[in-house]
Scaffold this active site. Structure first.
Site, PDB file in Angstrom:
ATOM      1  N   LYS A 126      67.850  93.442  45.748  1.00  0.00           N
ATOM      2  CA  LYS A 126      66.463  93.641  45.350  1.00  0.00           C
ATOM      3  C   LYS A 126      65.563  92.998  46.399  1.00  0.00           C
ATOM      4  CE  LYS A 126      62.845  92.331  42.234  1.00  0.00           C
ATOM      5  NZ  LYS A 126      62.395  91.274  41.316  1.00  0.00           N
TER       6      LYS A 126
ATOM      7  N   GLY B 250      55.714  86.803  35.823  1.00  0.00           N
ATOM      8  CA  GLY B 250      55.652  85.655  34.925  1.00  0.00           C
ATOM      9  C   GLY B 250      54.405  85.565  34.074  1.00  0.00           C
TER      10      GLY B 250
ATOM     11  N   THR C 176      61.119  85.757  32.761  1.00  0.00           N
ATOM     12  CA  THR C 176      60.319  84.767  32.044  1.00  0.00           C
ATOM     13  C   THR C 176      60.165  85.101  30.565  1.00  0.00           C
ATOM     14  OG1 THR C 176      59.083  84.404  34.096  1.00  0.00           O
ATOM     15  CG2 THR C 176      58.141  83.503  32.085  1.00  0.00           C
TER      16      THR C 176
END
Length: 336
Positions: free
Chosen positions: A179, A240, A289
């Site tokens: 990634k 997040g 998160t």
């Protein structure tokens, strides 16, 4: 002699080779990658690569970072086995990808991943703690033979740093499915698309299979696909933030135009956000998160698994059209 290891100066005796250096540091060779003077040292050359005065070493491993059974397998509670998605020729039944960072410990990480039903887990590449080389590592809890590790470039702000990181990741674990994310701003963690394009070009030339974090720009997403990237991963909201899908129109446009998987990456906060992303037609959702910082991460992992499945099923079923006025459910004929 004096050498620099992971940014710190060390005085070492006549250890001879990289293999000797690792033995001196009590670091197990099989779980790390070594870079000497900005050049990766293949594991097969540890014994023959000398350690010289002034050498600079980076010794890295995988840690929890901001993504089920390996290729060819499926999790016990996976979705409909006939409804899978493919990335770079690898088939996955679970459309939920999870990160491995922010948990209180590796044990909680492992339990949450199991509860999520995920098959792909993202991992970050970081320096080995040479002062405590026997400290537990992520691979001791999250088995790379069971889950597909997806090394990422979290924390990289230039194309060069991202490429260097993924070269080390491939050396450490042998994975070519990666990634890519190149960040442009510390406050928003939005992608720097100019650097992302440069890094993707280099990685693709080196036969990496690139899944790429990107802005929600349909033109830029198309460009990445044209280059040969294997999956497009637009953000739903800042990493997040937990704000949910802020850009459903552009994400839907990206998905409709793409011939490779499109996965929402970043911004999911709760199960309804994951369902919304899947109802847009996305092939999957990546999150960290939202699970790790929930009051009950294990329960949230289960909720996210069900939300992704429900959102996918709703997309396949096809929602009813939106209407301006009421439309009674019961027939009007035969009223008393």
């Amino acid at each position: 002699m004096t050498v620099t290891i992971n940014g710190e100066v060390h005085e070492v005796g006549p250890i001879g080779s990289v293999a000797g250096l690792l033995a001196h540091l009590e670091i197990t060779e099989g779980k790390i990658a070594v870079e000497r003077n900005l050049e990766i040292v293949p594991r097969s050359q540890y014994a023959s690569t000398p350690v010289l005065e002034g050498d600079k070493f980076e010794i890295v491993h995988f840690i929890g970072g901001g993504e089920g059974p390996a290729e060819g397998q499926s999790s016990a509670d996976a979705n409909d086995e006939d409804d899978f998605f493919e990335v770079a020729g690898r088939r996955f039944n679970s459309r939920l990808l999870v990160g491995t960072g922010k948990y209180k410990d590796f044990e909680e990480t492992a339990i949450a991943i199991e509860a999520s039903g995920a098959e792909i887990v993202t991992v970050a590449v970081r320096r080995v703690n040479v002062t405590d080389p026997k400290a537990p590592m992520l691979v001791d809890y999250v088995d790379p033979k069971k889950y597909t590790y997806l090394p990422n470039t979290a924390g990289c702000y230039t194309a060069d740093d991202a490429v260097r990181t993924l070269r080390l990741a491939r050396e450490a674990g042998g994975w070519d499915l990666v990634k890519l994310e190149v960040l442009g701003n510390h406050a928003t963690l939005y992608p720097n698309m100019i650097e992302t394009l440069a890094a993707a070009e280099t990685l693709l030339k080196e036969d990496f299979k690139v899944m790429v974090y990107c802005s929600d720009d349909p033109i830029m997403a198309h460009r990445l696909e044209e280059m040969g990237c294997h999956a497009i991963m637009p953000l739903a909201a800042p990493i997040g933030s937990g704000l949910g899908v802020q850009n459903p129109v552009t994400i839907r446009l990206i998905k409709e135009a793409a011939n490779v998987p499109v996965l929402v990456d970043a911004g999911v906060g709760t199960a309804s956000d994951a369902a919304v992303a899947m109802e847009l037609g996305c092939d999957g959702v990546l999150m960290n998160t939202a699970i790790a910082e929930a009051k009950d991460p294990i329960l949230m992992a289960q909720a996210m698994k069900h939300a992704v499945i429900a959102g996918r099923q709703a997309y396949r079923a096809g929602r009813m059209p939106r209407k301006m006025y009421a439309d009674p459910s019961s027939p009007l004929g035969g009223l008393i």
